[in-house]
Design a protein around this motif. Structure first.
Motif, PDB file in Angstrom:
ATOM      1  N   ILE A 177     -16.633 -43.360   5.859  1.00  0.00           N
ATOM      2  CA  ILE A 177     -15.302 -43.646   5.330  1.00  0.00           C
ATOM      3  C   ILE A 177     -15.155 -42.931   3.988  1.00  0.00           C
ATOM      4  CG2 ILE A 177     -13.715 -45.475   4.616  1.00  0.00           C
ATOM      5  CD1 ILE A 177     -14.467 -45.858   7.477  1.00  0.00           C
ATOM      6  N   VAL A 178     -14.061 -42.224   3.806  1.00  0.00           N
ATOM      7  CA  VAL A 178     -13.814 -41.557   2.522  1.00  0.00           C
ATOM      8  C   VAL A 178     -13.386 -42.614   1.506  1.00  0.00           C
ATOM      9  CG1 VAL A 178     -12.440 -39.833   1.329  1.00  0.00           C
ATOM     10  CG2 VAL A 178     -13.143 -39.447   3.701  1.00  0.00           C
TER      11      VAL A 178
ATOM     12  N   THR B  89     -20.270 -47.873  -3.386  1.00  0.00           N
ATOM     13  CA  THR B  89     -19.654 -46.612  -2.976  1.00  0.00           C
ATOM     14  C   THR B  89     -19.005 -46.726  -1.600  1.00  0.00           C
ATOM     15  OG1 THR B  89     -21.837 -45.894  -2.268  1.00  0.00           O
ATOM     16  CG2 THR B  89     -21.044 -45.008  -4.353  1.00  0.00           C
ATOM     17  N   TYR B  90     -19.479 -47.672  -0.787  1.00  0.00           N
ATOM     18  CA  TYR B  90     -18.819 -47.864   0.510  1.00  0.00           C
ATOM     19  C   TYR B  90     -17.608 -48.761   0.285  1.00  0.00           C
ATOM     20  CZ  TYR B  90     -18.011 -48.743   5.454  1.00  0.00           C
ATOM     21  OH  TYR B  90     -17.430 -48.821   6.708  1.00  0.00           O
ATOM     22  N   ASN B  91     -16.524 -48.142  -0.125  1.00  0.00           N
ATOM     23  CA  ASN B  91     -15.306 -48.926  -0.329  1.00  0.00           C
ATOM     24  C   ASN B  91     -14.148 -48.218   0.355  1.00  0.00           C
ATOM     25  OD1 ASN B  91     -13.938 -47.047  -2.107  1.00  0.00           O
ATOM     26  ND2 ASN B  91     -15.476 -47.573  -3.642  1.00  0.00           N
ATOM     27  N   PRO B  92     -13.079 -48.849   0.705  1.00  0.00           N
ATOM     28  CA  PRO B  92     -12.797 -50.263   0.398  1.00  0.00           C
ATOM     29  C   PRO B  92     -13.186 -51.211   1.521  1.00  0.00           C
ATOM     30  CG  PRO B  92     -10.829 -49.211   1.254  1.00  0.00           C
ATOM     31  CD  PRO B  92     -11.930 -48.194   1.352  1.00  0.00           C
ATOM     32  N   LEU B  93     -13.994 -50.784   2.484  1.00  0.00           N
ATOM     33  CA  LEU B  93     -14.213 -51.636   3.657  1.00  0.00           C
ATOM     34  C   LEU B  93     -15.389 -52.603   3.523  1.00  0.00           C
ATOM     35  CD1 LEU B  93     -13.343 -49.394   6.746  1.00  0.00           C
ATOM     36  CD2 LEU B  93     -11.958 -51.081   5.548  1.00  0.00           C
ATOM     37  N   SER B  94     -16.019 -52.690   2.351  1.00  0.00           N
ATOM     38  CA  SER B  94     -17.037 -53.728   2.227  1.00  0.00           C
ATOM     39  C   SER B  94     -16.441 -54.909   1.482  1.00  0.00           C
ATOM     40  CB  SER B  94     -18.276 -53.196   1.525  1.00  0.00           C
ATOM     41  OG  SER B  94     -18.117 -53.242   0.137  1.00  0.00           O
ATOM     42  N   ARG B  95     -16.812 -56.072   1.908  1.00  0.00           N
ATOM     43  CA  ARG B  95     -16.208 -57.273   1.316  1.00  0.00           C
ATOM     44  C   ARG B  95     -17.289 -58.296   1.017  1.00  0.00           C
ATOM     45  NH1 ARG B  95     -13.833 -60.743   6.443  1.00  0.00           N
ATOM     46  NH2 ARG B  95     -15.501 -60.204   7.874  1.00  0.00           N
ATOM     47  N   PRO B  96     -17.088 -59.073  -0.039  1.00  0.00           N
ATOM     48  CA  PRO B  96     -18.061 -60.133  -0.316  1.00  0.00           C
ATOM     49  C   PRO B  96     -17.823 -61.344   0.580  1.00  0.00           C
ATOM     50  CG  PRO B  96     -16.374 -60.094  -2.012  1.00  0.00           C
ATOM     51  CD  PRO B  96     -16.048 -58.974  -1.060  1.00  0.00           C
TER      52      PRO B  96
ATOM     53  N   LYS C 243     -15.370 -39.375  -1.525  1.00  0.00           N
ATOM     54  CA  LYS C 243     -16.596 -39.023  -0.812  1.00  0.00           C
ATOM     55  C   LYS C 243     -16.663 -39.781   0.508  1.00  0.00           C
ATOM     56  CE  LYS C 243     -20.456 -37.753  -3.757  1.00  0.00           C
ATOM     57  NZ  LYS C 243     -21.576 -38.352  -4.488  1.00  0.00           N
ATOM     58  N   ALA C 244     -17.150 -39.087   1.546  1.00  0.00           N
ATOM     59  CA  ALA C 244     -17.313 -39.763   2.829  1.00  0.00           C
ATOM     60  C   ALA C 244     -18.651 -40.487   2.841  1.00  0.00           C
ATOM     61  CB  ALA C 244     -17.251 -38.754   3.965  1.00  0.00           C
ATOM     62  N   ILE C 245     -18.612 -41.795   3.025  1.00  0.00           N
ATOM     63  CA  ILE C 245     -19.823 -42.603   2.911  1.00  0.00           C
ATOM     64  C   ILE C 245     -20.058 -43.385   4.199  1.00  0.00           C
ATOM     65  CG2 ILE C 245     -20.917 -44.485   1.626  1.00  0.00           C
ATOM     66  CD1 ILE C 245     -20.531 -42.144  -0.172  1.00  0.00           C
ATOM     67  N   LEU C 246     -21.291 -43.328   4.688  1.00  0.00           N
ATOM     68  CA  LEU C 246     -21.678 -44.135   5.838  1.00  0.00           C
ATOM     69  C   LEU C 246     -21.998 -45.552   5.369  1.00  0.00           C
ATOM     70  CD1 LEU C 246     -24.139 -42.128   8.106  1.00  0.00           C
ATOM     71  CD2 LEU C 246     -22.092 -43.336   8.850  1.00  0.00           C
ATOM     72  N   PRO C 247     -21.641 -46.567   6.174  1.00  0.00           N
ATOM     73  CA  PRO C 247     -22.029 -47.919   5.772  1.00  0.00           C
ATOM     74  C   PRO C 247     -23.548 -48.051   5.836  1.00  0.00           C
ATOM     75  CG  PRO C 247     -21.132 -47.921   7.993  1.00  0.00           C
ATOM     76  CD  PRO C 247     -20.901 -46.556   7.439  1.00  0.00           C
ATOM     77  N   GLY C 248     -24.110 -48.719   4.857  1.00  0.00           N
ATOM     78  CA  GLY C 248     -25.555 -48.917   4.822  1.00  0.00           C
ATOM     79  C   GLY C 248     -25.850 -49.787   3.622  1.00  0.00           C
ATOM     80  N   GLU C 249     -27.085 -50.295   3.562  1.00  0.00           N
ATOM     81  CA  GLU C 249     -27.384 -51.271   2.530  1.00  0.00           C
ATOM     82  C   GLU C 249     -27.134 -50.722   1.129  1.00  0.00           C
ATOM     83  OE1 GLU C 249     -31.017 -53.463   3.212  1.00  0.00           O
ATOM     84  OE2 GLU C 249     -30.945 -54.108   1.117  1.00  0.00           O
ATOM     85  N   ALA C 250     -27.644 -49.516   0.874  1.00  0.00           N
ATOM     86  CA  ALA C 250     -27.535 -48.962  -0.474  1.00  0.00           C
ATOM     87  C   ALA C 250     -26.078 -48.706  -0.852  1.00  0.00           C
ATOM     88  CB  ALA C 250     -28.341 -47.670  -0.562  1.00  0.00           C
ATOM     89  N   ALA C 251     -25.341 -48.086   0.075  1.00  0.00           N
ATOM     90  CA  ALA C 251     -23.949 -47.726  -0.219  1.00  0.00           C
ATOM     91  C   ALA C 251     -23.092 -48.960  -0.453  1.00  0.00           C
ATOM     92  CB  ALA C 251     -23.378 -46.907   0.933  1.00  0.00           C
TER      93      ALA C 251
END
Lengths: 353, 326
Positions: A225-226, A244-251, A231-239
């Motif tokens: 996801i850009v 950096t994995y935004n906006p699709l990560s949520r608490p 930047k295009a970022i793959l979902p993963g623990e570190a990201a």
């Protein structure tokens, strides 16, 4: 004090209850989000292993259903995949329920495609909006309608139903408005159905929680996801952890009833959750928060700091450090007046004893 | 007398052929239905085979699929069924007997009859909503302060059992009435002629003779109740329970291990619970596909319990039938 025998007699259904004693079994009652459920279940299992005399129950009524019970004082802990909403806050205030908001882990919404799909190298939120917003219904039917360089093939969409918190978050993050989604896609409340659907159709695209992707990596491919920084970022623990994995990560959260903390079993369970939460979240394939966040959570718990950092609204693409350093408040914040979702700067209510 | 004409013989042959064709079609359909059933059960057994151990019955649910068992949902199902049986069966038989043997036929009984027939077709989720409003919120509102949990029945085994009991009550009533109606009027008249009162007639003749039919109704009712999920989700069945309801007289300790007292005879009725169908649903929807085997195994257990229940009832029914001689 729960007078269990009085309850029976009053109901007039159990006549022989005289043998019952007026004791209170040590019970911790949790209910709420099905997304948070695997973490809560894992923590409950560990906790009961360590504390044989305590019973922990975990329900799965959904975030909204869980809050309904929580604001009535029926449950000690409410599991939530989104912050408490204005209406729920008002209801809680009316019933005199105070709550402590504790972020416990991340969930990364993952956009997935078929393994055979080689052209989709990355996707921007604008692309997602073009595919998913309500205007696209019946119009955007082919990949090349989203981006000209993508193939002239029918696009098949899979996603959760409109009752799900995942749906709410995705529509808000991608389409800009909660619930703004086309209706002509294959919707299912069971994410395994979505997994199967995408894995069978070469030109399919779907979205669901990260844990379902991890369990099915052999069948699906996650799409980078850009993010806001371009930047295009793959979902993963570190990201997810570094934001950096935004906006699709949520608490994800648990809300603890302040009054319940007077019961030693609830206090111990909540503390246990904050110390073991990271390990348990990772075990059930969620992304744990950075260690500092759990320390902050423990501080909040010990100080019995009530309130929410969200003022009764959803928010997308929030960094965990910002979230943890925000002031807490039990007041609903009027979005229109404030011109944003930024909570007012009332100092956190401290209730040290 | 001449024999049958060629025309008649043709006709008979044609009819026989049609007959044979129909029998074949029937047989094919039966085989098809049974085949699907065998396939389904076979598939279930294959999926479940890895998890079929005693430990599956004696372990609590767990996040680790290999260690997860169904002890708490299994016991939950049995206890909820116990409450359901204890309420629906006596109430249903009594209501059915009253309507057939005592009630005068007037507009009121007509209305009741129509309503019972309709109730049997009400979707189960409606019963769940009613139970939520009545047993949980209603009792609490009428008898106590909101949230104090003293007066509402709570989200307990008792509430679940009563809800399912109400759900299947119409089935028991209808079955009771049907089988009472099948008893010849002459039996009653003979009993009255010997000087028996109405109660004696019902007790010694009507009820015993109708019992096989009533029992069948009860089996159908319980088999329906055991698979219900929707009303139980509505009234708040839990998804993760790793303890059993308190055994009467067992010692209860607090978090530090201090003895608090002993569990009362009926405390288990107020315990939170989960049931097999809910545990299965939970497992099926998990991301980790290894849980699918657990769901299949739980399904197999549920199927076995239902079959056992049916088997026992059928044996009982046949025994009773043998004793009835008119």
């Amino acid at each position: 004090m729960k007078l269990i025998n009085v309850k029976s007699v009053a109901a007039g259904l159990v006549l022989l209850a005289s043998g019952a004693t007026a004791w209170a079994q040590a019970v911790v009652k949790c209910d709420g989000s099905s997304t948070v459920f695997p973490i809560a279940e894992a923590v409950a299992e560990e906790f009961q292993g360590a504390n044989k005399n305590v019973q922990v129950t975990v329900g799965m009524s959904g975030t909204g259903g869980g809050f309904k019970k929580f604001v009535r004082g029926e449950t000690d802990i409410s599991n939530a995949s989104r912050p408490i909403q204005a209406k729920e806050m008002e209801e809680a205030a009316k019933n005199g329920i105070e709550y402590i908001e504790l972020p416990i882990a991340f969930d990364a919404l993952t956009v997935v495609v078929n393994k055979g799909n080689t052209f989709l190298k990355e996707v921007t939120t604008d692309d997602l909006k073009k595919m998913w917003n309500s205007e696209a219904q019946g119009k955007v039917m082919k990949w090349n309608q989203v981006r000209a360089e993508w193939p002239d093939e029918a696009i098949t969409l899979f996603g959760p139903g409109s009752d799900s918190g995942t749906f709410e978050y995705f529509t808000e993050a991608a389409c800009g408005k909660k619930g703004d989604s086309r209706g002509d896609y294959t919707a299912s409340e069971d994410d395994n159905t979505l997994v199967t659907g995408v894995s069978r159709d070469k030109h399919a695209l779907g979205y669901f929680g990260y844990a379902y992707f991890v369990a099915n990596q052999d069948k699906l491919r996650a799409v980078p996801i850009v993010n806001k920084a371009g930047k295009a970022i793959l979902p993963g623990e570190a990201a997810v952890k570094d934001g950096t994995y935004n906006p699709l990560s949520r608490p994800l959260f648990i809300y603890v009833n302040k009054k319940s903390l007077d019961k030693p079993e609830v206090r111990k369970f909540a503390e246990f959750f904050m110390t073991k939460g990271a390990e348990m979240a990772a075990e059930v394939k969620y992304v744990p928060l950075p260690a500092s966040a759990y320390t902050k959570d423990l501080e909040r718990l010990n100080a019995k700091q009530v309130g929410t950092a969200f003022g009764g609204h959803n928010e997308t693409g929030l960094h965990i450090d910002d979230l943890m350093s925000r002031p807490l408040s039990t007041q609903v914040i009027d979005k229109k007046k404030e011109g944003g979702a930024e909570p007012s700067t009332t100092p956190p209510k401290k209730d040290g004893k | 007398m001449t024999g049958p004409t060629q025309a008649t013989m043709d006709l008979v042959a044609r009819r026989r052929r049609a007959d044979g064709l129909f029998a074949c079609a029937g047989a094919v359909l039966v085989v098809l239905c049974l085949g699907v059933l065998v396939l389904l059960v076979g598939d279930l057994v294959r999926d479940a085979s890895a998890r079929l151990h005693w430990s599956f019955l004696t372990n609590y649910p767990s996040r680790k699929p290999e260690q997860a068992g169904i002890l708490s949902p299994f016991v939950g199902t049995l206890l909820v069924m116990l409450v359901t049986g204890c309420t629906a069966i006596p109430l249903g038989i009594a209501a059915g007997t009253y309507l057939e043997e005592y009630a005068r036929k007037n507009w009121l009984t007509n209305i009741i009859e129509i309503n019972i027939a309709n109730l049997a077709g009400v979707p189960s989720i409606i019963w769940g909503l009613m139970a939520l409003g009545l047993f949980i919120y209603g009792f609490e509102k009428w008898f106590g302060d909101p949230g104090d949990e003293v007066f509402g029945l709570g989200r307990s085994i008792l509430t679940a059992g009563l809800t399912l009991g109400l759900l299947v009550l119409p089935i028991v009533i209808v079955a009771t009435r049907e089988s009472i109606r099948a008893i010849p009027q002459g039996i009653r008249e003979a009993s009255f002629a010997c000087g028996a009162s109405r109660l004696e007639t019902v007790r010694h003749h009507v009820l015993p003779y109708s019992l096989p039919g009533v029992l069948t109704g009860c089996i159908i009712a319980m088999s329906r109740a055991i698979g219900e999920t929707a009303p139980l989700v509505t009234i708040g069945a839990l998804s993760y329970v790793a303890f059993l309801p308190p055994v009467p007289g067992s010692v209860v300790k607090d978090i530090d291990g201090n003895v608090m007292g002993h569990a009362g005879l009926f405390d288990w009725l107020h315990s939170g619970f989960t049931v097999l169908p809910i545990q299965m649903f939970n497992w099926v929807s998990r991301p980790d596909t290894r849980f699918q085997a657990n769901a299949a195994a739980a399904g197999l257990v549920l199927l076995t319990v239902t079959l056992l229940m049916n088997g026992v009832a059928i044996v009982l029914r046949n025994r009773m039938r043998r004793n009835i001689q008119w």
